[in-house]
Design a protein around this motif. Structure first.
Motif, PDB file in Angstrom:
ATOM      1  N   GLY A 147       3.165  39.701 -18.550  1.00 57.73           N
ATOM      2  CA  GLY A 147       4.318  38.909 -18.148  1.00 57.73           C
ATOM      3  C   GLY A 147       5.617  39.680 -18.195  1.00 57.73           C
ATOM      4  N   ASN A 148       6.731  38.960 -18.330  1.00 56.68           N
ATOM      5  CA  ASN A 148       8.068  39.547 -18.397  1.00 56.68           C
ATOM      6  C   ASN A 148       8.288  40.503 -17.232  1.00 56.68           C
ATOM      7  OD1 ASN A 148       9.143  38.237 -20.833  1.00 56.68           O
ATOM      8  ND2 ASN A 148       7.470  39.307 -21.875  1.00 56.68           N
ATOM      9  N   SER A 149       8.634  41.765 -17.498  1.00 60.47           N
ATOM     10  CA  SER A 149       8.970  42.704 -16.425  1.00 60.47           C
ATOM     11  C   SER A 149       7.751  43.359 -15.795  1.00 60.47           C
ATOM     12  CB  SER A 149       9.905  43.801 -16.956  1.00 60.47           C
ATOM     13  OG  SER A 149       9.261  44.556 -17.976  1.00 60.47           O
ATOM     14  N   ALA A 150       6.569  43.191 -16.383  1.00 58.28           N
ATOM     15  CA  ALA A 150       5.381  43.909 -15.910  1.00 58.28           C
ATOM     16  C   ALA A 150       5.035  43.607 -14.447  1.00 58.28           C
ATOM     17  CB  ALA A 150       4.193  43.624 -16.815  1.00 58.28           C
ATOM     18  N   PRO A 151       5.014  42.347 -13.998  1.00 58.24           N
ATOM     19  CA  PRO A 151       4.692  42.102 -12.587  1.00 58.24           C
ATOM     20  C   PRO A 151       5.684  42.730 -11.622  1.00 58.24           C
ATOM     21  CG  PRO A 151       4.374  40.101 -13.872  1.00 58.24           C
ATOM     22  CD  PRO A 151       5.088  41.074 -14.764  1.00 58.24           C
ATOM     23  N   ALA A 152       6.981  42.708 -11.955  1.00 54.96           N
ATOM     24  CA  ALA A 152       7.982  43.333 -11.082  1.00 54.96           C
ATOM     25  C   ALA A 152       7.751  44.832 -10.983  1.00 54.96           C
ATOM     26  CB  ALA A 152       9.390  43.042 -11.591  1.00 54.96           C
ATOM     27  N   MET A 153       7.400  45.472 -12.106  1.00 53.49           N
ATOM     28  CA  MET A 153       7.121  46.910 -12.098  1.00 53.49           C
ATOM     29  C   MET A 153       5.856  47.210 -11.306  1.00 53.49           C
ATOM     30  SD  MET A 153       8.173  48.263 -15.899  1.00 53.49           S
ATOM     31  CE  MET A 153       6.982  47.236 -16.773  1.00 53.49           C
ATOM     32  N   LEU A 160      18.187  37.558 -12.871  1.00 55.17           N
ATOM     33  CA  LEU A 160      17.769  38.317 -11.704  1.00 55.17           C
ATOM     34  C   LEU A 160      18.142  39.791 -11.827  1.00 55.17           C
ATOM     35  CD1 LEU A 160      16.205  37.395  -9.266  1.00 55.17           C
ATOM     36  CD2 LEU A 160      18.358  37.173  -8.004  1.00 55.17           C
ATOM     37  N   GLY A 161      19.238  40.064 -12.527  1.00 54.84           N
ATOM     38  CA  GLY A 161      19.629  41.454 -12.741  1.00 54.84           C
ATOM     39  C   GLY A 161      18.560  42.240 -13.468  1.00 54.84           C
ATOM     40  N   ALA A 162      17.929  41.624 -14.469  1.00 57.41           N
ATOM     41  CA  ALA A 162      16.872  42.292 -15.220  1.00 57.41           C
ATOM     42  C   ALA A 162      15.643  42.526 -14.345  1.00 57.41           C
ATOM     43  CB  ALA A 162      16.502  41.464 -16.448  1.00 57.41           C
ATOM     44  N   VAL A 163      15.383  41.588 -13.429  1.00 56.04           N
ATOM     45  CA  VAL A 163      14.255  41.755 -12.508  1.00 56.04           C
ATOM     46  C   VAL A 163      14.471  42.983 -11.626  1.00 56.04           C
ATOM     47  CG1 VAL A 163      13.056  40.755 -10.523  1.00 56.04           C
ATOM     48  CG2 VAL A 163      13.675  39.308 -12.468  1.00 56.04           C
ATOM     49  N   PHE A 164      15.660  43.087 -11.048  1.00 61.48           N
ATOM     50  CA  PHE A 164      15.931  44.219 -10.162  1.00 61.48           C
ATOM     51  C   PHE A 164      16.054  45.529 -10.934  1.00 61.48           C
ATOM     52  CE2 PHE A 164      17.159  40.842  -7.157  1.00 61.48           C
ATOM     53  CZ  PHE A 164      16.419  41.267  -6.061  1.00 61.48           C
ATOM     54  N   GLU A 165      16.473  45.464 -12.182  1.00 63.30           N
ATOM     55  CA  GLU A 165      16.509  46.679 -13.003  1.00 63.30           C
ATOM     56  C   GLU A 165      15.094  47.198 -13.236  1.00 63.30           C
ATOM     57  OE1 GLU A 165      18.206  48.316 -17.315  1.00 63.30           O
ATOM     58  OE2 GLU A 165      18.598  46.263 -16.679  1.00 63.30           O
ATOM     59  N   ALA A 166      14.167  46.297 -13.538  1.00 69.18           N
ATOM     60  CA  ALA A 166      12.764  46.695 -13.714  1.00 69.18           C
ATOM     61  C   ALA A 166      12.206  47.251 -12.411  1.00 69.18           C
ATOM     62  CB  ALA A 166      11.941  45.497 -14.186  1.00 69.18           C
ATOM     63  N   ASP A 167      12.551  46.618 -11.315  1.00 72.97           N
ATOM     64  CA  ASP A 167      12.110  47.072  -9.993  1.00 72.97           C
ATOM     65  C   ASP A 167      12.621  48.483  -9.715  1.00 72.97           C
ATOM     66  OD1 ASP A 167      11.242  46.079  -7.008  1.00 72.97           O
ATOM     67  OD2 ASP A 167      13.086  47.269  -6.918  1.00 72.97           O
ATOM     68  N   LYS A 200      13.681  50.838 -11.863  1.00 77.64           N
ATOM     69  CA  LYS A 200      13.085  51.833 -12.763  1.00 77.64           C
ATOM     70  C   LYS A 200      11.661  52.191 -12.329  1.00 77.64           C
ATOM     71  CE  LYS A 200      15.685  50.801 -17.002  1.00 77.64           C
ATOM     72  NZ  LYS A 200      15.596  50.286 -18.393  1.00 77.64           N
ATOM     73  N   ALA A 201      10.899  51.182 -11.950  1.00 78.55           N
ATOM     74  CA  ALA A 201       9.521  51.439 -11.538  1.00 78.55           C
ATOM     75  C   ALA A 201       9.477  52.265 -10.260  1.00 78.55           C
ATOM     76  CB  ALA A 201       8.780  50.119 -11.351  1.00 78.55           C
ATOM     77  N   ARG A 202      10.367  51.986  -9.327  1.00 75.20           N
ATOM     78  CA  ARG A 202      10.415  52.768  -8.095  1.00 75.20           C
ATOM     79  C   ARG A 202      10.780  54.220  -8.391  1.00 75.20           C
ATOM     80  NH1 ARG A 202      10.236  49.479  -3.541  1.00 75.20           N
ATOM     81  NH2 ARG A 202      10.398  47.262  -4.099  1.00 75.20           N
ATOM     82  N   ALA A 203      11.731  54.418  -9.289  1.00 76.44           N
ATOM     83  CA  ALA A 203      12.139  55.780  -9.633  1.00 76.44           C
ATOM     84  C   ALA A 203      10.983  56.552 -10.271  1.00 76.44           C
ATOM     85  CB  ALA A 203      13.336  55.740 -10.578  1.00 76.44           C
ATOM     86  N   LEU A 204      10.244  55.901 -11.165  1.00 79.65           N
ATOM     87  CA  LEU A 204       9.096  56.555 -11.807  1.00 79.65           C
ATOM     88  C   LEU A 204       8.008  56.872 -10.782  1.00 79.65           C
ATOM     89  CD1 LEU A 204       8.851  54.467 -15.098  1.00 79.65           C
ATOM     90  CD2 LEU A 204       9.429  56.896 -14.914  1.00 79.65           C
ATOM     91  N   ALA A 205       7.791  55.973  -9.845  1.00 77.37           N
ATOM     92  CA  ALA A 205       6.786  56.222  -8.812  1.00 77.37           C
ATOM     93  C   ALA A 205       7.198  57.390  -7.922  1.00 77.37           C
ATOM     94  CB  ALA A 205       6.576  54.956  -7.971  1.00 77.37           C
TER      95      ALA A 205
END
Length: 401
Positions: A326-332, A373-380, A382-387
């Motif tokens: 849950g939490n930020s995991a699905p967005a990532m 929503l800010g936290a959702v896009f922050e997780a998004d 970060k995950a894109r940058a790591l990918a």
């Protein structure tokens, strides 16, 4: 009906958008197109505007908007062209709009879909990423605004049709034991595992039953699409991940099932054509003609089922783990998948590396709470940058860097 229902179609040039417009055009006494949006297929968007005469059209860049506006004027149309996310949100929330078909693929569809939610519209949701990324916040907004949320994915629409009307009270309260989410298994269901290293984007996009865009077709081939649908089902029907079971059903005739505690299992069947769930959601709680041919059970003759192999489909395992975390995991999960699929379609990585990128991103970035929503896009982000870092690192290694 006192007036024509005004419909905005987000993602009009995609497969769901086109199917939606086909159903709408069959019922000119009920529906009128208010706005159409497109991303890159400007000539196709122009043709749709000529056919449906919307009040507005929305495109991503100003240059494309100027070109489309000139073409529309030359065609004698008064359609006004808007630009970017602000334009998408405007045509989603406009006071005259009754229904919004949310069919923009990926994270880009989240803000305009939420704009429709906040405005209390009837939302036909095909953009599963909106719920995957921000499930709790999204459903909270639905409850607060009184918006009507109806699923367009064939599987979720099937579940919706098989659920009791009061399913929002909770699965256990309405006697539901589990949700059975069907999957075709895609084009690689029987491909030898050692051959998956060498499959091409065109092979991955050659779905045996459905005609879809390239991104969602790759997701179907990896079964990430089913993983995202599992997460979406949890939010739509207030289910735990362990209450949603994925079943491979190659014929794509049973679109999903609901298992009740008394032993009854209700299934929704139909030809694999998106116009069926679109017509169901568009007219709900009524029924209208979709243009889909009647189901011929004698021609089908058999229905097969099997359990998914997580060695073949590791993306399904990763999605279930993200649902449980849950939490930020699905967005990532979603962000890493979007980057990985784009890289595969560009032939920068091999098909099995889609799952490798996602798993590495989920292992590198800790799961955090998403309270806005800010936290959702922050997780998004970060995950894109790591990918992208994974892609850069492996590209250098491939050339000896």
């Amino acid at each position: 009906m006192s007036r024509l229902q005004q419909v905005t179609v987000l993602g009009a040039t995609g497969s769901v958008g086109l199917s939606s417009l086909d159903v709408i055009a069959r019922h000119p006494d009920r529906y009128q197109v208010f706005a159409l949006t497109g991303f890159s297929r400007m000539s196709e968007l122009l043709a749709l505007c000529v056919r449906h005469s919307p009040r507005f059209a929305v495109v991503p860049q100003a240059a494309a908007a100027r070109g489309l506006q000139d073409d529309l004027r030359a065609a004698g149309l008064a359609t006004q062209v808007l630009v970017g996310e602000e334009g998408l949100c405007q045509v989603s929330a406009d006071a005259e709009v009754d229904t919004v078909v949310a069919a923009i693929v990926g994270a880009a569809g989240l803000r305009p879909t939420l704009a429709a939610v906040d405005a209390g519209k009837k939302i036909l949701l095909a953009n599963k990423e909106a719920l995957v990324m921000s499930g709790a916040l999204f459903m909270q907004a639905v409850r607060k605004s009184g918006a009507v949320l109806l699923p367009l994915d064939s599987e979720h629409n099937a579940i919706f049709q098989c659920m009791p009307a009061d399913f929002a009270r909770g699965l256990s309260q309405v006697g539901v034991r589990r949700i059975l989410l069907t999957a075709s298994g895609g084009p690689f269901r029987q491909t030898p595992l050692d051959e998956l290293e060498h499959v091409s984007p065109d092979q991955a996009c050659a779905h045996p039953n459905w005609s879809m865009g390239r991104k969602i077709s790759v997701d179907s081939a990896s079964m990430m699409n089913k993983g995202l649908e599992l997460i979406e089902a949890c939010w739509l029907f207030d289910a735990r991940p362990d209450q949603v079971e994925v079943v491979i059903h190659p014929q794509s005739v049973i679109h999903s099932l609901v298992d009740y505690v008394d032993g009854s299992v209700l299934a929704q069947l139909g030809n694999p054509d998106m116009r069926t769930p679109i017509a169901n959601a568009l007219a709900w709680p009524e029924r209208i003609d979709s243009g889909v041919a009647p189901l011929d059970l004698f021609a089908i003759a058999r229905l097969d089922f099997q359990a998914p192999d997580e060695q073949r489909f590791p993306c399904l395992r990763l999605a279930r783990q993200a649902a449980e975390a849950g939490n930020s995991a699905p967005a990532m999960l979603n962000a890493a998948n979007e980057v990985a699929v784009a890289a595969f379609l560009e032939r920068r990585i091999r098909f099995p590396q889609i799952a490798s990128i996602i798993e590495d991103v989920l292992n590198l970035e800790p799961v955090v709470a998403v309270d806005d929503l800010g936290a959702v896009f922050e997780a998004d982000t970060k995950a894109r940058a790591l990918a992208e870092q994974w892609l850069d690192r492996n590209a250098r290694e491939a050339v000896g860097g």
